[in-house]
Write a protein that holds these residues in place. Structure first.
Motif, PDB file in Angstrom:
ATOM      1  N   PHE A   1      36.119  25.292  33.713  1.00 24.32           N
ATOM      2  CA  PHE A   1      34.868  26.054  33.679  1.00 24.32           C
ATOM      3  C   PHE A   1      34.518  26.559  35.083  1.00 24.32           C
ATOM      4  O   PHE A   1      34.209  27.741  35.275  1.00 24.32           O
ATOM      5  N   LEU A   2      34.549  25.661  36.057  1.00 24.84           N
ATOM      6  CA  LEU A   2      34.152  26.007  37.429  1.00 24.84           C
ATOM      7  C   LEU A   2      35.111  27.029  38.043  1.00 24.84           C
ATOM      8  O   LEU A   2      34.692  27.929  38.762  1.00 24.84           O
ATOM      9  N   LYS A   3      36.400  26.869  37.714  1.00 27.54           N
ATOM     10  CA  LYS A   3      37.393  27.857  38.201  1.00 27.54           C
ATOM     11  C   LYS A   3      37.111  29.221  37.593  1.00 27.54           C
ATOM     12  O   LYS A   3      37.149  30.251  38.269  1.00 27.54           O
ATOM     13  N   GLY A   4      36.830  29.219  36.289  1.00 20.39           N
ATOM     14  CA  GLY A   4      36.542  30.471  35.582  1.00 20.39           C
ATOM     15  C   GLY A   4      35.317  31.169  36.134  1.00 20.39           C
ATOM     16  O   GLY A   4      35.231  32.397  36.167  1.00 20.39           O
ATOM     17  N   MET A   5      34.357  30.372  36.625  1.00 21.99           N
ATOM     18  CA  MET A   5      33.129  30.923  37.209  1.00 21.99           C
ATOM     19  C   MET A   5      33.283  31.225  38.705  1.00 21.99           C
ATOM     20  O   MET A   5      32.323  31.575  39.373  1.00 21.99           O
ATOM     21  N   LYS A   6      34.493  30.993  39.211  1.00 20.58           N
ATOM     22  CA  LYS A   6      34.821  31.294  40.629  1.00 20.58           C
ATOM     23  C   LYS A   6      33.927  30.549  41.617  1.00 20.58           C
ATOM     24  O   LYS A   6      33.411  31.118  42.565  1.00 20.58           O
ATOM     25  N   PHE A   7      33.763  29.260  41.346  1.00 19.60           N
ATOM     26  CA  PHE A   7      33.030  28.407  42.288  1.00 19.60           C
ATOM     27  C   PHE A   7      33.871  28.173  43.533  1.00 19.60           C
ATOM     28  O   PHE A   7      35.091  28.239  43.488  1.00 19.60           O
ATOM     29  N   ASP A   8      33.190  27.855  44.637  1.00 24.75           N
ATOM     30  CA  ASP A   8      33.918  27.507  45.858  1.00 24.75           C
ATOM     31  C   ASP A   8      34.601  26.153  45.648  1.00 24.75           C
ATOM     32  O   ASP A   8      34.200  25.352  44.800  1.00 24.75           O
ATOM     33  N   ASN A   9      35.643  25.882  46.440  1.00 25.43           N
ATOM     34  CA  ASN A   9      36.443  24.666  46.284  1.00 25.43           C
ATOM     35  C   ASN A   9      35.645  23.389  46.451  1.00 25.43           C
ATOM     36  O   ASN A   9      35.864  22.426  45.721  1.00 25.43           O
TER      37      ASN A   9
END
Length: 409
Positions: free
Chosen positions: A272-280
């Protein structure tokens, strides 16, 4: 019409005056006017003017083009930026976000008509007062969010406005006017045309908003189902509980995302977080917290030191905070008191605060590489179990024993 005076920065007033002296109309507009009426401190002071961008530039020494194709330039005064935009009429919005083309106008009302909500379509000039053709001040007084002109058209032009509508409701505690709400619910599928970065920013602002009771508008409208159907289904299933938990959570974006995603496995959260392009940092920390939440935080000193050393002091406090909110039956209070004692005693938790370093070991004859790492790990484990053994003398003695056992001395 309201007689109140808006207290604007002297630089914003200077820009209006300069444009007026040059024969042009100019007003502050949008969020800064709305926030001033509400008694809030505006973040930005945007200006709208009848002057064309090239004309505006001639009045100021330091400007740069921000979105000149849409009529916006930035004026810099005393290191502060002020966006100045020419009155405009927007063309078609093929991407449901930006107008394909704009045409400039000399008519302020036409410019205000293209804005999202009546509360954001108010202009102000210190000498003239408010220019409010769509009765935004009345809607602010009535605590109502209303689309300017034709609400469906406003959402079809820029689909992000739907999320902004829900976010404003939660930030201000306002009601969404029925026709505007119906238009929002009818157009939710258009949110898929909006970049995930902009969606993420709006959701984050929503989770940090003070009026939690308005947050369910996000899933009741069907908007969240268009963004992420799994998250929507999970929040609908425990709507009241999630609101209580968000209310109990400090005003911290990372912690509130962890609360919102608590039913996700670390892998689901990562996707989910990757899909939303969150920072690392956010991605790794939220996944770490969700993983650790599955078990109780230790209530004994050695395993607690070990855990704190592994995840870090900041993450440890965040974990204890989340345990207190999401797992109130866990022994978090005992763990918290113990952790406070560990910190006040200055116990060693990581290699950084161990009295014997890798350099010291190499000086004693330990080879660089895997063996060095193994010895350091064993020494750290020793001081995690018995903090009083974190002295150079004791650790040197232990290191010599280990080096002998490995046939290196």
């Amino acid at each position: 019409m309201s007689k109140m005076k808006v207290q604007m920065p002297s630089d914003a007033a200077f820009i209006l005056n300069k444009l007026n002296e040059g024969g042009h109309e100019a007003y502050i507009v949008g969020g800064c006017v709305r926030d001033s009426i509400l008694g809030r401190i505006p973040q930005d002071w945007d200006i709208t003017t009848s002057a064309l961008p090239e004309e505006t530039k001639t009045f100021f020494d330091h400007t740069f083009d921000t979105g000149i194709q849409h009529g916006t330039i930035t004026v810099v005064l005393h290191k502060e930026n002020y966006e100045v935009t020419t009155y405009r009429v927007d063309g078609e919005y093929a991407d449901c976000r930006h107008p394909d083309e704009v045409s400039f106008t000399k008519n302020l009302t036409e410019d205000l008509l293209r804005r999202d909500f009546t509360m954001n379509a108010i202009a102000y000039h210190p000498d003239e007062g408010f220019r409010d053709p769509f009765h935004g001040q009345e809607d602010i007084a009535a605590e109502t969010i209303r689309g300017v002109g034709d609400p469906p058209k406003r959402f079809q032009e820029d689909a992000l406005r739907m999320l902004r509508c829900v976010r404003f409701a939660a930030q201000l505690g306002f009601e969404i006017e029925p026709e505007t709400w119906a238009a929002l619910c009818a157009n939710t599928a258009l949110i898929q045309k909006i970049s995930v970065e902009r969606i993420r920013e709006e959701l984050e602002k929503l989770w940090l908003s003070p009026y939690k009771e308005k947050m369910p508008l996000l899933w009741e409208s069907g908007l969240l189902a268009q963004i992420d159907p799994v998250l929507s289904a999970r929040l609908i299933g425990r709507s009241q509980t999630i609101l209580d938990e968000i209310s109990a959570c400090p005003k911290d974006a990372l912690l509130r995302w962890a609360v919102v995603l608590q039913d996700y496995t670390p892998d689901e959260a990562k996707n989910f977080l990757k899909g939303m392009k969150f920072d690392n940092h956010t991605l790794k920390r939220v996944c770490l917290l969700l993983e650790q939440l599955k078990q109780d935080v230790p209530t004994e000193a050695y395993p607690l030191r070990k855990l704190a050393g592994n995840i870090g002091e900041d993450a440890m406090w965040e974990l204890l905070t989340l345990q207190s909110i999401l797992r109130p039956d866990s022994p978090y209070a005992e763990s918290k008191a113990l952790f406070e004692n560990i910190l006040s005693d200055g116990d060693c938790l990581t290699l950084k605060t161990m009295e014997l370093s890798g350099k010291d070991l190499m000086a004693m004859g330990a080879p660089h590489g895997k063996v060095l790492g193994e010895i350091l790990a064993e020494l750290l484990d020793l001081v995690l179990q018995a903090p009083e053994k974190n002295t150079k003398e004791i650790l040197s003695e232990k290191a010599q024993t280990l080096l002998k056992e490995k046939g290196l001395l």
